[in-house]
Design an enzyme around this catalytic site. Structure first.
Site, PDB file in Angstrom:
ATOM      1  N   SER A  61       0.983  -1.242  -0.083  1.00  0.00           N
ATOM      2  CA  SER A  61       0.076  -0.026  -0.065  1.00  0.00           C
ATOM      3  C   SER A  61       0.716   1.441  -0.105  1.00  0.00           C
ATOM      4  CB  SER A  61      -1.006  -0.059   1.108  1.00  0.00           C
ATOM      5  OG  SER A  61      -2.074  -0.659   0.919  1.00  0.00           O
ATOM      6  N   LYS A  64       0.479   3.380  -2.977  1.00  0.00           N
ATOM      7  CA  LYS A  64      -0.684   4.343  -3.286  1.00  0.00           C
ATOM      8  C   LYS A  64      -0.238   5.733  -3.482  1.00  0.00           C
ATOM      9  CE  LYS A  64      -3.874   0.950  -1.257  1.00  0.00           C
ATOM     10  NZ  LYS A  64      -4.362   0.365   0.261  1.00  0.00           N
ATOM     11  N   TYR A 189      -2.914  -2.556 -10.362  1.00  0.00           N
ATOM     12  CA  TYR A 189      -3.044  -2.357  -8.932  1.00  0.00           C
ATOM     13  C   TYR A 189      -2.122  -3.495  -8.348  1.00  0.00           C
ATOM     14  CZ  TYR A 189      -4.608  -1.985  -4.185  1.00  0.00           C
ATOM     15  OH  TYR A 189      -4.478  -1.972  -2.902  1.00  0.00           O
ATOM     16  N   TYR A 241      -3.673   3.206   7.721  1.00  0.00           N
ATOM     17  CA  TYR A 241      -4.998   2.682   7.854  1.00  0.00           C
ATOM     18  C   TYR A 241      -5.887   3.276   9.034  1.00  0.00           C
ATOM     19  CZ  TYR A 241      -2.449  -0.658   5.173  1.00  0.00           C
ATOM     20  OH  TYR A 241      -1.497  -1.353   4.261  1.00  0.00           O
ATOM     21  N   VAL A 259       1.104  -4.011   3.957  1.00  0.00           N
ATOM     22  CA  VAL A 259       1.109  -4.886   4.466  1.00  0.00           C
ATOM     23  C   VAL A 259       2.343  -6.121   4.356  1.00  0.00           C
ATOM     24  CG1 VAL A 259      -1.446  -5.063   4.895  1.00  0.00           C
ATOM     25  CG2 VAL A 259      -0.379  -6.272   2.958  1.00  0.00           C
TER      26      VAL A 259
END
Length: 305
Positions: A61, A64, A189, A241, A259
């Site tokens: 992540s 992103k 992605y 998160y 993660v």
């Protein structure tokens, strides 16, 4: 600095026993939960490392942040945030249920999976391969590592098991948020999340953001300071998160976790930080990495608040 980092790593290594590696993506379950490393790069390009800083892991992540920059470069801020919101969420990063809420017509922010998938759909190119190569080129440039590549095992593992992300993609398409072919966007992605890095790579990306979108070593402006500020703000409000609020209070550093065990930090005009610790807490953040950042922030007075 190096001795301080060694001590911080040593003091927090015990925390690795309180987490567990991500196993819902089978390839990630192979990580050693006891690994813990850090890299800090300052505005004079001094590199300081400690622990297992040179272990390879997939960026997940943290990617992103870079995809968001490219999407804004390609489309402009207005179009991107017409598709994705700017608000933090108290839900898990892979939550899907608010997409069905009548008063929410788009993902809440680009740091949750639904928002990130929408952002990836906005990257321009004549094919999914070209679109991903443009994104990978940006990663290589701002990490100062021309050898970054996709970990094929992790990519295929994510593609095979990413049913919830796939469901999000088709729901976003039905909502009119996702542009283009759903499977092609999901492929981008899954690949971006599977880019293999180490602590030095993500510390360099953090330094790039800390330096306002300019590569420190070459002086090349990649994005405007405004775009870099947007990304750092999302890191503060959404980057950890649904622990982001607590993290802002206890640590106060713009940060983005993944993660795979990585955490990237960007302290404006000061340092870039890369941390690796694959044992995760229940929110999906590196449990020992969180502790390392908390101690580092306290030692160097890094909180931006």
């Amino acid at each position: 600095m190096r001795e301080m980092l060694k001590k911080i790593i040593m003091d927090n290594r015990e925390l690795t026993k309180k987490g567990r590696v991500a196993d819902y993506i089978p390839a990630l379950s192979k990580a050693n939960p006891e690994d813990l490393g850090i890299c800090v790069i300052d505005m004079n390009n001094n590199v300081y490392t400690a622990g297992d800083y040179n272990k390879k892991f997939t960026i997940q992540s943290i990617s992103k942040t870079v995809a968001l920059m490219l999407a804004i470069m390609d489309n402009g801020e207005e179009k991107v945030f017409n598709k994705v919101g700017m608000e933090p969420t108290g839900d898990a990063f892979n939550s899907i249920y608010k997409l069905e809420t009548k008063d929410i017509a788009k993902p809440l922010n680009p740091m949750i999976n639904a928002g990130a998938i929408a952002v990836s759909s906005l990257i321009k190119g004549n094919s999914s391969e070209e679109r991903f190569e443009r994104l990978l080129s940006l990663f290589r440039k701002i990490s100062s590592n021309d050898n970054l590549k996709v970990n094929e095992e992790v990519y295929l593992s994510e593609k095979k098991t990413g049913n919830k992300n796939r469901a999000m993609g088709y729901l976003l398409k039905d909502m009119g948020v996702l542009e283009g072919n759903v499977e092609e966007t999901l492929d981008i992605y899954f690949k971006q999340c599977s880019i293999e890095v180490d602590c030095v790579d993500i510390a360099n990306i953090g330094l790039f953001l800390a330096n306002g979108g300019t590569i420190l070593e070459t002086g090349e402006d990649i994005v405007t300071e405004h775009v870099a500020r947007i990304v750092k703000t999302f890191m503060v409000t959404c980057g950890m998160y649904d622990s982001s609020g607590e993290f802002a209070i206890r640590v106060g550093i713009p940060a983005k976790s993944g993660v795979g065990g990585g955490i990237m930090g960007a302290v404006p005009h000061r340092i870039g930080i890369g941390i690796y610790g694959p044992a995760l807490d229940e929110k999906g953040n590196s449990v020992a990495g969180y502790g390392v950042l908390r101690d580092l922030s306290k030692e160097l007075n890094l909180s931006i608040f």
